[in-house]
Design a protein around this motif. Structure first.
Motif, PDB file in Angstrom:
ATOM      1  N   LEU A   3       0.862  -1.246   0.090  1.00  0.00           N
ATOM      2  CA  LEU A   3       0.098  -0.155   0.066  1.00  0.00           C
ATOM      3  C   LEU A   3       0.965   1.225   0.012  1.00  0.00           C
ATOM      4  O   LEU A   3       1.216   1.520   0.941  1.00  0.00           O
ATOM      5  N   THR A   4       0.882   1.980  -1.162  1.00  0.00           N
ATOM      6  CA  THR A   4       1.992   3.164  -1.102  1.00  0.00           C
ATOM      7  C   THR A   4       1.266   4.160  -0.334  1.00  0.00           C
ATOM      8  O   THR A   4       0.081   4.253  -0.027  1.00  0.00           O
ATOM      9  N   ASN A  15      -1.510   2.359  -7.604  1.00  0.00           N
ATOM     10  CA  ASN A  15      -1.132   1.006  -6.923  1.00  0.00           C
ATOM     11  C   ASN A  15      -2.413   0.339  -6.617  1.00  0.00           C
ATOM     12  O   ASN A  15      -2.535  -1.232  -7.085  1.00  0.00           O
ATOM     13  N   ALA A  16      -3.533   0.806  -6.120  1.00  0.00           N
ATOM     14  CA  ALA A  16      -4.679  -0.014  -5.869  1.00  0.00           C
ATOM     15  C   ALA A  16      -5.416  -0.574  -7.012  1.00  0.00           C
ATOM     16  O   ALA A  16      -5.811  -1.520  -7.031  1.00  0.00           O
ATOM     17  N   THR A  21      -6.875  -5.079 -10.361  1.00  0.00           N
ATOM     18  CA  THR A  21      -6.839  -5.845 -11.839  1.00  0.00           C
ATOM     19  C   THR A  21      -6.391  -7.069 -11.728  1.00  0.00           C
ATOM     20  O   THR A  21      -6.682  -8.155 -12.392  1.00  0.00           O
ATOM     21  N   ALA A  22      -4.883  -7.170 -11.209  1.00  0.00           N
ATOM     22  CA  ALA A  22      -4.355  -8.682 -11.133  1.00  0.00           C
ATOM     23  C   ALA A  22      -5.132  -9.446 -10.309  1.00  0.00           C
ATOM     24  O   ALA A  22      -5.325 -10.845 -10.660  1.00  0.00           O
ATOM     25  N   ALA A  23      -5.876  -9.030  -9.280  1.00  0.00           N
ATOM     26  CA  ALA A  23      -6.296  -9.901  -8.417  1.00  0.00           C
ATOM     27  C   ALA A  23      -7.711 -10.232  -8.883  1.00  0.00           C
ATOM     28  O   ALA A  23      -8.129 -11.579  -8.790  1.00  0.00           O
ATOM     29  N   CYS A 120     -12.531  -2.873  -2.846  1.00  0.00           N
ATOM     30  CA  CYS A 120     -12.822  -2.008  -1.637  1.00  0.00           C
ATOM     31  C   CYS A 120     -11.936  -0.768  -1.527  1.00  0.00           C
ATOM     32  O   CYS A 120     -12.129   0.352  -1.331  1.00  0.00           O
ATOM     33  N   TRP A 121     -10.635  -1.251  -1.413  1.00  0.00           N
ATOM     34  CA  TRP A 121      -9.510  -0.559  -1.135  1.00  0.00           C
ATOM     35  C   TRP A 121      -9.400   0.638  -2.319  1.00  0.00           C
ATOM     36  O   TRP A 121      -9.224   1.797  -2.275  1.00  0.00           O
ATOM     37  N   LYS A 122      -9.607   0.155  -3.439  1.00  0.00           N
ATOM     38  CA  LYS A 122      -9.510   0.897  -4.630  1.00  0.00           C
ATOM     39  C   LYS A 122     -10.555   1.879  -4.686  1.00  0.00           C
ATOM     40  O   LYS A 122     -10.424   3.204  -5.402  1.00  0.00           O
TER      41      LYS A 122
END
Length: 312
Positions: A3-4, A15-16, A21-23, A120-122
């Motif tokens: 988490l930057t 970063n989020a 996208t990867a997840a 959620c974080w994004k």
């Protein structure tokens, strides 16, 4: 960094987005065989119209129910939460949709929970550091990482969250939840000494805040004793449980699951403690035999009798 910490330059959001996208790609790939020939129950499409992602389903839905795109699930929760905020409603019911299926009401797990954690974080990364929603989104990320087996990464997020809570002067109650998760990550990584130190602190804070009869205090004692016995610190286990077991028996009842777990841990501590084993060979044998019978026949009273045999 996972988490930057550079919101001003947009690095946090970037970063989020990348992690999300990867997840999602990993989750869709993991569910590909199970979702073949199905459509999203939200948008009714097989491929997402915009992202072209595949479907997922990792809850308790059966038959043709529960197939969805992570993006559709995330958008649905976002809308529900915004409506709750705008109308000053209870936020918890809509927030639970970040980790709970709206159809079967069971928690998502594995890679789907991981992807929704990043979703959620994004969604809320841009909110102020002290904002409840942003702090809760950090917890969703950590829980998702843990569910997917990324315990080192979960630990990193939890350590960052604990540091943030202390920096902004959060209450002891809010800090307790993060410490519980942190201890669980340490335990998953085999770092039981560190887990036990945190769990000991959590237990004593629970006693101070909630009293010895609170369910949170009893569960904290159970977690603490479980880790201590892993470390063969049987004297400490007995010290904690001698205080806790009578309370659990009085408050929860003799046959409650948590009462039985506490008593079984105490019996194990007695059995494994070299000093306590002197002169207890017969009782230990009775314990082992009775536990076997209890497990095979699901006889709760038999397990209680085994514990009592070691207490005499």
């Amino acid at each position: 960094m996972l988490l930057t910490q550079c919101a001003a330059c947009g690095a946090e959001q970037y970063n989020a987005n990348q992690k999300y996208t990867a997840a999602v790609a990993v989750a869709a790939e993991a569910c590909a065989e199970d979702t073949k020939g199905q459509t999203c129950y939200i948008c009714t499409q097989a491929l997402h119209w915009k992202t072209k992602e595949g479907l997922v389903r990792m809850c308790s839905c059966r038959g043709t129910a529960g197939f969805a795109h992570v993006s559709c699930l995330a958008e649905q929760v976002k809308i529900l939460f915004e409506e709750a905020e705008e109308n000053n409603l209870d936020l918890e019911p809509s927030w639970r949709r970040w980790n709970t299926c709206s159809l079967c009401e069971q928690s998502y797990h594995g890679v789907v929970k991981h992807a929704l954690g990043w979703a959620c974080w994004k969604t809320y990364v841009g909110r102020p550091e002290a904002d409840w929603t942003r702090r809760s989104a950090m917890r969703q990320v950590a829980n998702g990482l843990s569910a997917a087996g990324h315990h080192e990464d979960a630990l990193t997020v939890e350590e960052a969250q604990l540091s943030m809570l202390r920096r902004i002067g959060a209450s002891e109650y809010n800090i307790l939840g993060v410490q519980n998760n942190l201890a669980a990550s340490y335990a998953q990584l085999g770092r039981h000494d560190e887990a036990s130190r945190i769990q000991g602190d959590v237990y004593h804070v629970h006693v101070k805040l909630n009293g010895e009869e609170h369910i949170g205090t009893l569960l904290a004692a159970l977690d603490y004793a479980t880790t201590l016995i892993t470390l063969d610190r049987c004297q400490e286990v007995k010290s904690v449980l001698r205080k806790t077991m009578p309370v659990a028996r009085r408050v929860l009842g003799e046959n409650h699951e948590h009462t039985l777990k506490l008593r079984a841990l105490y019996a194990r501590a007695l059995h494994e403690d070299t000093c306590a084993m002197l002169g207890r060979g017969d009782a230990s044998l009775r314990y082992g035999q009775t536990v076997l019978v209890a497990r095979e026949g699901d006889d709760v009273s038999a397990l209680c009798d085994a514990v009592d045999a070691l207490n005499t």
